[in-house]
Scaffold this motif. Structure first.
Motif, PDB file in Angstrom:
ATOM      1  N   ASP A  45       0.829  -1.200   0.000  1.00  0.00           N
ATOM      2  CA  ASP A  45       0.000   0.000   0.000  1.00  0.00           C
ATOM      3  C   ASP A  45       0.866   1.254   0.000  1.00  0.00           C
ATOM      4  N   ILE A  46       0.304   2.313  -0.555  1.00  0.00           N
ATOM      5  CA  ILE A  46       0.929   3.626  -0.448  1.00  0.00           C
ATOM      6  C   ILE A  46       0.570   4.176   0.921  1.00  0.00           C
ATOM      7  N   THR A  47       1.551   4.689   1.619  1.00  0.00           N
ATOM      8  CA  THR A  47       1.327   5.189   2.969  1.00  0.00           C
ATOM      9  C   THR A  47       1.177   6.707   2.958  1.00  0.00           C
ATOM     10  N   VAL A  48       0.704   7.218   4.070  1.00  0.00           N
ATOM     11  CA  VAL A  48       0.610   8.666   4.256  1.00  0.00           C
ATOM     12  C   VAL A  48       1.994   9.286   4.095  1.00  0.00           C
ATOM     13  N   GLN A  49       3.006   8.634   4.641  1.00  0.00           N
ATOM     14  CA  GLN A  49       4.376   9.152   4.546  1.00  0.00           C
ATOM     15  C   GLN A  49       4.839   9.203   3.085  1.00  0.00           C
ATOM     16  N   ASP A  50       4.514   8.195   2.284  1.00  0.00           N
ATOM     17  CA  ASP A  50       4.860   8.197   0.856  1.00  0.00           C
ATOM     18  C   ASP A  50       4.253   9.409   0.157  1.00  0.00           C
ATOM     19  N   LEU A  51       2.986   9.668   0.419  1.00  0.00           N
ATOM     20  CA  LEU A  51       2.306  10.798  -0.215  1.00  0.00           C
ATOM     21  C   LEU A  51       2.858  12.135   0.276  1.00  0.00           C
ATOM     22  N   LYS A  52       3.194  12.216   1.555  1.00  0.00           N
ATOM     23  CA  LYS A  52       3.795  13.450   2.085  1.00  0.00           C
ATOM     24  C   LYS A  52       5.111  13.740   1.375  1.00  0.00           C
ATOM     25  N   GLN A  53       5.922  12.715   1.186  1.00  0.00           N
ATOM     26  CA  GLN A  53       7.213  12.905   0.524  1.00  0.00           C
ATOM     27  C   GLN A  53       7.024  13.315  -0.930  1.00  0.00           C
ATOM     28  N   TYR A  54       6.080  12.692  -1.610  1.00  0.00           N
ATOM     29  CA  TYR A  54       5.825  13.040  -3.006  1.00  0.00           C
ATOM     30  C   TYR A  54       5.300  14.466  -3.122  1.00  0.00           C
ATOM     31  N   LEU A  55       4.370  14.841  -2.264  1.00  0.00           N
ATOM     32  CA  LEU A  55       3.823  16.196  -2.263  1.00  0.00           C
ATOM     33  C   LEU A  55       4.930  17.216  -2.018  1.00  0.00           C
ATOM     34  N   SER A  56       5.767  16.938  -1.069  1.00  0.00           N
ATOM     35  CA  SER A  56       6.888  17.830  -0.774  1.00  0.00           C
ATOM     36  C   SER A  56       7.802  17.963  -1.996  1.00  0.00           C
ATOM     37  N   SER A  57       8.050  16.867  -2.660  1.00  0.00           N
ATOM     38  CA  SER A  57       8.922  16.862  -3.828  1.00  0.00           C
ATOM     39  C   SER A  57       8.355  17.717  -4.967  1.00  0.00           C
ATOM     40  N   ILE A  58       7.073  17.536  -5.275  1.00  0.00           N
ATOM     41  CA  ILE A  58       6.518  18.319  -6.395  1.00  0.00           C
ATOM     42  C   ILE A  58       6.336  19.785  -6.025  1.00  0.00           C
ATOM     43  N   ARG A  59       6.086  20.065  -4.752  1.00  0.00           N
ATOM     44  CA  ARG A  59       6.015  21.474  -4.324  1.00  0.00           C
ATOM     45  C   ARG A  59       7.370  22.147  -4.481  1.00  0.00           C
ATOM     46  N   MET A  60       8.431  21.448  -4.091  1.00  0.00           N
ATOM     47  CA  MET A  60       9.772  22.014  -4.215  1.00  0.00           C
ATOM     48  C   MET A  60      10.142  22.228  -5.684  1.00  0.00           C
ATOM     49  N   GLN A  61       9.749  21.298  -6.533  1.00  0.00           N
ATOM     50  CA  GLN A  61      10.009  21.478  -7.960  1.00  0.00           C
ATOM     51  C   GLN A  61       9.294  22.707  -8.491  1.00  0.00           C
ATOM     52  N   LEU A  62       8.066  22.910  -8.075  1.00  0.00           N
ATOM     53  CA  LEU A  62       7.296  24.069  -8.519  1.00  0.00           C
ATOM     54  C   LEU A  62       7.946  25.364  -8.044  1.00  0.00           C
ATOM     55  N   VAL A  63       8.313  25.426  -6.788  1.00  0.00           N
ATOM     56  CA  VAL A  63       8.946  26.624  -6.234  1.00  0.00           C
ATOM     57  C   VAL A  63      10.254  26.914  -6.964  1.00  0.00           C
ATOM     58  N   THR A  64      11.070  25.891  -7.140  1.00  0.00           N
ATOM     59  CA  THR A  64      12.356  26.061  -7.816  1.00  0.00           C
ATOM     60  C   THR A  64      12.148  26.514  -9.256  1.00  0.00           C
ATOM     61  N   PHE A  65      11.200  25.907  -9.943  1.00  0.00           N
ATOM     62  CA  PHE A  65      10.918  26.259 -11.328  1.00  0.00           C
ATOM     63  C   PHE A  65      10.461  27.709 -11.432  1.00  0.00           C
ATOM     64  N   GLU A  66       9.577  28.128 -10.534  1.00  0.00           N
ATOM     65  CA  GLU A  66       9.079  29.506 -10.561  1.00  0.00           C
ATOM     66  C   GLU A  66      10.194  30.498 -10.256  1.00  0.00           C
ATOM     67  N   LYS A  67      11.082  30.179  -9.327  1.00  0.00           N
ATOM     68  CA  LYS A  67      12.205  31.066  -9.016  1.00  0.00           C
ATOM     69  C   LYS A  67      13.138  31.196 -10.219  1.00  0.00           C
ATOM     70  N   GLU A  68      13.423  30.084 -10.876  1.00  0.00           N
ATOM     71  CA  GLU A  68      14.296  30.108 -12.046  1.00  0.00           C
ATOM     72  C   GLU A  68      13.667  30.891 -13.195  1.00  0.00           C
ATOM     73  N   LYS A  69      12.372  30.771 -13.332  1.00  0.00           N
ATOM     74  CA  LYS A  69      11.672  31.487 -14.409  1.00  0.00           C
ATOM     75  C   LYS A  69      11.729  32.994 -14.171  1.00  0.00           C
ATOM     76  N   ILE A  70      11.642  33.410 -12.904  1.00  0.00           N
ATOM     77  CA  ILE A  70      11.720  34.838 -12.566  1.00  0.00           C
ATOM     78  C   ILE A  70      13.116  35.392 -12.878  1.00  0.00           C
ATOM     79  N   LYS A  71      14.149  34.606 -12.637  1.00  0.00           N
ATOM     80  CA  LYS A  71      15.522  35.033 -12.892  1.00  0.00           C
ATOM     81  C   LYS A  71      15.773  35.336 -14.360  1.00  0.00           C
ATOM     82  N   LYS A  72      15.075  34.618 -15.237  1.00  0.00           N
ATOM     83  CA  LYS A  72      15.320  34.766 -16.681  1.00  0.00           C
ATOM     84  C   LYS A  72      14.675  35.962 -17.227  1.00  0.00           C
TER      85      LYS A  72
END
Length: 72
Positions: A45-72
């Motif tokens: 089964d997928i656990t709550v912890q698995d989903l928390k880690q995935y959510l954190s990962s995609i949020r960080m990607q979004l934040v990083t992507f948006e910061k990089e886009k602003i720099k350009k």
């Protein structure tokens, strides 16, 4: 009061973030295929912890992507 982090709420949050990525940053959405939800073959089964880690990962990607886009 903040809702508890259960499978349903985490799934809702993941859909919200991926929806934002899909509509605002389709080029990043395409790259989400490279951000799999890693699980062991033996894990049933997928656990709550698995989903928390995935959510954190995609949020960080979004934040990083948006910061990089602003720099350009």
């Amino acid at each position: 009061m903040r809702p508890p982090d259960n499978l349903q709420n985490l799934t809702r949050k993941i859909f919200k973030v991926t929806g934002k990525i899909q509509s605002s940053h389709p080029e990043l959405y395409f790259l989400l295929n490279e951000t799999p939800l890693f699980m062991s073959i033996n894990q049933e089964d997928i656990t709550v912890q698995d989903l928390k880690q995935y959510l954190s990962s995609i949020r960080m990607q979004l934040v990083t992507f948006e910061k990089e886009k602003i720099k350009k």
